[in-house]
Write a protein that holds these residues in place. Structure first.
Motif: not given
Lengths: 209, 576, 357
Positions: B13-14, B16, B169-170, B334, B339-340, B343, B367
């Motif tokens: 995934p990207p 980020r 990610p993130y 939020l 992101p995977l 929640f 998102l």
């Protein structure tokens, strides 16, 4: 003349053959049935395993096992309110019977007994009524319910002379929470999303609090 | 040196991570009020040991762990306990849980535990310190750390893995931890290796974190490393692929060992720890500082200054987000966690907890909302992506139709809920949520079944007791009757013969025989129940309480048959 | 639950059912253009009519089933089915032929089984097979190649007239011909293959036309592979097994069997390999399963072409392998992480239900 009829007539021969065959196999089956008979009917155990074991007696039998036995002898499968529809469905599956609507009112949520302790006079009547020994206490001392053991059968409510027992919803924590199933094809799965009002109040909190 | 073994599937995934990884670690200002949930860990909630109005100092224990798996909670600021109340907590349900609320005095007065030299201190004291300090896994699973170290007792552990993959990610919290506190992390790893008896330490890190890698290398090549850590340390760089940071996946990639189904890494002699956890552990031991803060990634396009921040536990999220300059109207989602696997939160007035590794304030563009679920076209993309080698689309059919048995047959419980299948699904099916829901539902059913079984056993115990009481009463009555009779017989000896006794003698003889058999059977049942209980208390599996109930039932039954036997014997003697 | 989706994060692959199907449609363009080049406007009428019928029938059934029409149509699958069936029927097929075929495909094969994702059979090929067994004459008359964009072909008007069944008697010949495979199948028994080809049994350029059409399908297929719409497993296994089987037969008796090249390019093999067999819904799912599935189709194509009653065999081969998909899927489950070996087949759990019955 007679043996001519018996031997040469195909139909008679066939009948004789079939009759003797059925005699032989009938005897075999009968013998097997006697020889390998199962004394204890295991179906009762299976039915009992599906019942919710609240031991509440709402089915009219003194406990879940007697009701299980009664079901195996032909009693209706829809007399268990604590089990609700899912139990009826499981029983119908097990016994190959038809699913019938519940006889009586279904309980919407699991409950537990709660004794208002300052009103309790310590008569021990509820202790005697509890089928799973979930009430603690001694004569003339207040009683209390072990929540984890209580099955929510409400058998203790009626015997109480001062009416100090309530059935309250079973307390639930976040641990009891279950992920909901998504809505299915064609639907968006609901997401919590930020609520605008919450956001507003949150910022106010941030600024002033 | 980086041998790359592999787990099946995985996605790219990207990442980020740029936005938050560029900034150095910041310290969050002291919050004026903190909300500390009693349960910030896997296991039972802690029990409060303070009362409203009480003054507490930073680091003071305010709630004590309960039972086997649980963790202490400490005051994260100094001040006054305001209340114990239900407060919204970060949880997918959006629900509330009991929390202790502290009003800060702004002093940040500390109460530290005595500092320990972990080379000199014995193991039990170190384990106890971890327990006291409320250290839990900070990667997100929040499993109490000291329990993992105790697993040494029945498993032999040879390798300690430092899970610095951070593949989702993130999230850059581990990245920044390593960059800023590499020595602490390495020392913590040494401490953990000592505690679990590992012979080596392997640090697994993805190749997208060059700065963390450089920091680690610089530290490892330093001169004093040998004095600090007694076991060799390997640094293994792996290529970036989600979910390499999954424990089982990382064990496979680094060591080519496969954790058995439903097992844990300790089953293959491995223990995994997150860098943040190791830092918390060494701080608890070396500095005597309980776990009162954590590093959290604040990111998302709705923030002006994304970055990582070390925040006290219980700090309201909106305060942190405000600090990072959130453009509030732009936030569409939020998210806590990645992101995977994370929640969504429905509000920002939630406390930072031990599990909060990342907060994403995402805009609609980055998102977007989940599109409607479309029919599965069996394209097999999910199967290609699944890092556990499962067949998500088969699991989907079965979980959707609530056919739980079939789902278990297709190894539903081997799913690690990484969301890789969701990510690739062209029909936007929320597969991982189906699997989570099915798992919860199966667990709930098992739980209910166990409870019903337990209720049945208690019911049987009660019945057995009632029966025993009745039998004893009967025995006493018989004894009294016999005594009366004997007296009267003595008085009128030889005068008259009671005809009724003849019949009772005949039945009495029969009864004694059958009752003897029943007694033997009851004894055997008691022995069997005792054995089962002994086995359970030895191995620790099985519901001990339930087995105790079963044993009590067997004992009641035995007593009942014994009193009946006695009564029958009494009658028999009477008759003679 | 993933809050991030491949479809929303601009990756190289299109990953949204609708867009996925969109790419499939794009990839059919070279094949359709090439078909039109050689066989005239009839190809276009086929494809357009079938596509319109597909969408129309799908809408109708969705209405009857009370399902959301717009969201379902947006997956573009009915359109794809129409295009694929249209491209496989003889050019300028009469409208009723198309309607029967599309009804079979969309209504019976797909929607009656529960819609997209639930159909065990490839809709386009089910429609094709029904037409082939019901109307063998109409189905085996393929237009002769007419040169670049039908230089000598009937015009648009004539084509439309033929589609609605108003062909002038004297023009009927224009529409009748045979495919290369068909002609080769029906060659006189005693004729050697070389003699057969030497006798120029087909109108000028037929073989070349078929070869070029096949190459056009191949180009489309490569696009799908590049865009990762399809996996390589099925096409490669299919083409591989077909080449192996054809080479073996050719090596045994070159006078009787066609060359591997002829089997590869002379019919619908490549069209089937890239566009039909790769339909994910009715194909096997695991990677090994896909290899088996593709190889099975390739073999069956050769078996039917050499021993069966029909000249081309892609439809039947695909349908037969569709039957065996559940079986393949059960026996090719991958080994799940943490399990010592893969599970073979479904082991039913023995539970109380069985004892009671």
């Amino acid at each position: 003349m007679l043996d001519f009829v018996i031997i040469d007539n195909g139909i008679v021969l066939a009948i004789v053959a079939l009759a003797s065959l059925s005699l032989v196999f009938g005897a075999l089956l009968g013998f097997a049935g006697e020889r390998f008979r199962v004394d204890d009917d295991p179906i009762v155990e299976h039915i009992d395993a599906l019942l919710p074991q609240t031991q509440c007696g709402q089915c009219g039998y003194p406990g879940c096992k007697p009701y299980a036995k009664a079901i195996s002898e032909g009693e209706a499968i829809n007399k268990c309110p604590p089990g609700g529809d899912s139990t009826i469905r499981d029983l119908a599956d097990l016994l190959g019977r038809e699913v019938r609507p519940l006889d009586g009112e279904a309980e919407d949520m699991p409950k537990v007994a709660y004794i208002r302790e300052d009103e309790c006079i310590g008569c021990t009547k509820c202790i005697q009524a509890c089928p799973v020994d979930a009430i603690l206490g001694a004569a003339r001392h207040m009683h209390t319910v072990i929540i984890d053991e209580c099955t929510g059968c409400d058998l203790c409510v009626d015997p109480c002379p001062v009416d100090c027992i309530d059935m309250v919803p079973r307390p639930s924590t976040l641990d009891d929470w279950q992920w909901p199933f998504p809505a299915g094809p064609g639907q968006r799965t609901p997401a919590p999303g930020l609520i605008a009002t919450d956001r507003a109040s949150a910022t106010q909190g941030a600024v002033h609090g | 040196m980086a041998r790359d073994f592999d787990f099946p599937g995985g996605i790219h995934p990207p990442q980020r991570k740029q936005a938050s990884a560029q900034e150095p670690l910041r310290q969050a200002p002291l919050p004026s009020r903190v909300v500390l949930p009693l349960k910030q860990h896997t296991g039972a909630p802690a029990e409060p040991c303070v009362i409203p109005g009480q003054r507490v100092r930073t680091g003071e224990c305010i709630a004590i762990a309960q039972g086997m798996i649980s963790a202490n909670i400490h005051a994260s600021i100094s001040g006054e306990i305001r209340s114990l109340e239900e407060h919204a907590v970060p949880h997918p349900s959006g629900g509330k849980a009991p929390c202790l609320i502290i009003d800060g005095d702004g002093q940040d007065e500390w109460q530290r535990l005595p500092s320990l030299d972990w080379h000199q201190t014995d193991r039990d004291a170190l384990v106890e310190r971890l327990q006291q300090a409320g250290v839990v896994g900070l990667g997100g699973a929040t499993f109490p750390t000291q329990i993992k170290t105790c697993s040494r007792d029945d498993h032999s552990i040879d390798t300690l893995i430092v899970n610095a993959a951070e593949c989702e990610p993130y999230i850059t919290a581990d990245d920044l931890t390593l960059r800023t506190y590499a020595p602490d992390v390495v020392e913590g790893a040494g401490l953990m290796a000592l505690l679990c008896g590992a012979k080596r330490i392997v640090i697994g890190i993805e190749d997208d974190k060059p700065e963390a890698l450089a920091a680690l290398e610089a530290h490892l090549h330093g001169t004093d490393i040998g004095n600090q850590v007694d076991v060799p340390i390997e640094l293994t760089v792996i290529s970036t692929r989600y979910p390499s940071g999954g424990e089982k996946q990382l064990v496979k990639r680094l060591l080519n060992r496969e954790v058995p189904s439903r097992g844990l890494p300790i089953d293959v002699g491995v223990l995994c720890h997150n860098p943040g956890t190791l830092r918390a552990a060494i701080r608890a031991v070396r500095d005597g500082e309980p776990l009162v803060s954590r590093i959290i990634t604040l990111t998302g396009a709705a923030l002006h200054q994304p970055g990582n921040i070390e925040a006290r536990l219980g700090t309201p999220m909106h305060a942190l987000l405000a600090q990072a300059g959130w453009h509030e109207a732009a936030v569409s989602r939020l998210v806590m966690g990645g992101p995977l696997m994370g929640f969504e939160l429905s509000q920002a007035d939630l406390p930072v907890v031990k599990a909060s590794n990342c907060l994403i304030a995402a805009t609609t563009e980055e998102l977007p909302a989940q599109p409607p679920e479309q029919p599965c076209i069996r394209c097999g993309a999910c199967e290609t992506a699944c890092p556990a080698g499962l067949l998500p689309q088969q699991l989907y059919w079965h979980t959707r139709s609530h056919d739980h048995d079939k789902a278990e047959l297709f190894n539903l419980f081997d799913c690690i809920e990484c969301g890789a299948c969701d990510f690739v699904c062209p029909s936007h099916i929320p597969l991982a949520q189906y699997f989570r829901a099915a798992k919860d539902s199966i667990r709930f059913r098992h739980h209910e079944a166990r409870k019903a079984e337990h209720a049945r056993h208690r019911f049987e115990l009660r019945q057995a007791r009632t029966e025993r009481e009745a039998a004893e009463k009967e025995a006493r009555r018989q004894a009294r009757a016999a005594a009366v009779k004997r007296k009267s017989r003595d008085r009128s000896a030889g005068e008259r013969h009671e005809t009724t006794l003849d019949t009772s003698q005949a039945t009495g003889g029969d009864d004694v025989k059958t009752l003897r058999i029943a007694q033997a059977a009851a004894k055997a049942a008691v022995r069997k129940a005792e054995k089962a209980l002994a086995r359970a208390s030895e191995t620790g599996d099985g519901d001990i309480e339930d087995l105790e109930v079963q044993l009590a039932t067997a004992q009641e039954n035995l007593k009942a048959t014994e009193s009946r036997l006695e009564a029958a014997r009494g009658t028999q003697e009477n008759a003679q | 639950m993933s809050l991030m989706h491949a479809s929303q994060t601009a990756a190289r692959q299109a990953s949204d059912s609708g867009r996925l199907m969109g790419w499939v449609i794009t990839a059919t363009l070279p094949g359709i253009v090439m078909l039109t080049w050689h066989f005239g406007w009839g190809v276009i009428t086929n494809v357009l009519l079938a596509a319109v019928m597909g969408v129309g029938l799908e809408t109708l059934v969705l209405r009857l089933r009370r399902r959301p029409v717009a969201t379902t149509l947006s997956d573009n699958s009915a359109l794809v089915t129409g295009i694929l069936l249209g491209a496989s029927l003889p050019p300028a097929s009469p409208w009723w032929l198309l309607l029967v075929g599309m009804t079979m495909a969309i209504v019976v094969t797909k929607q009656l089984f529960g819609g997209l994702g639930h159909n065990p059979f490839n809709p386009a090929m089910a429609g094709y097979a029904l037409l082939l067994v019901s109307f063998p004459v109409d189905m085996t008359q393929w237009a002769a190649p007419h040169g670049p964009f039908g230089a000598q072909a009937p015009g648009v008007i004539d084509t439309l007239a033929h589609v609605v069944g108003m062909t002038p008697q004297d023009a009927a010949d224009t529409w009748t011909g045979a495919t290369a495979l068909d002609a080769f199948r029906n060659k006189p028994e005693m004729l050697m293959a070389s003699e057969f080809w030497a006798s120029s049994p087909l109108p000028e350029g037929t073989l070349a036309a078929w070869y070029s059409v096949s190459l056009a399908w191949l180009a489309g297929g490569l696009l799908l592979l590049y865009k990762r719409i399809i996996d390589w497993h099925i096409p490669v296994a299919l083409i591989g097994s077909l080449i192996v089987a054809a080479t073996l037969l050719y090596a045994i008796d070159p006078s009787h069997y066609g060359s591997p090249l002829f089997h590869l390019l002379g019919g619908a093999t490549l069209f089937g390999a890239f566009f039909i067999a790769t339909d994910p819904v009715s194909a096997a799912t695991s990677r090994r399963g896909k290899l088996l599935y593709g190889a099975g189709i390739g073999l069956l194509i050769m078996v039917i072409r050499t021993t069966g009653a029909y000249p081309d065999a892609v439809a039947f081969a695909v349908l037969l392998m569709n039957f065996s998909v559940p079986f393949i899927d059960y026996y090719t489950q991958p080994r799940a992480y943490g399990h010592s070996r893969p599970r073979r087949g479904i082991k039913p759990k023995i539970d109380h239900d069985e004892e009671s019955s």
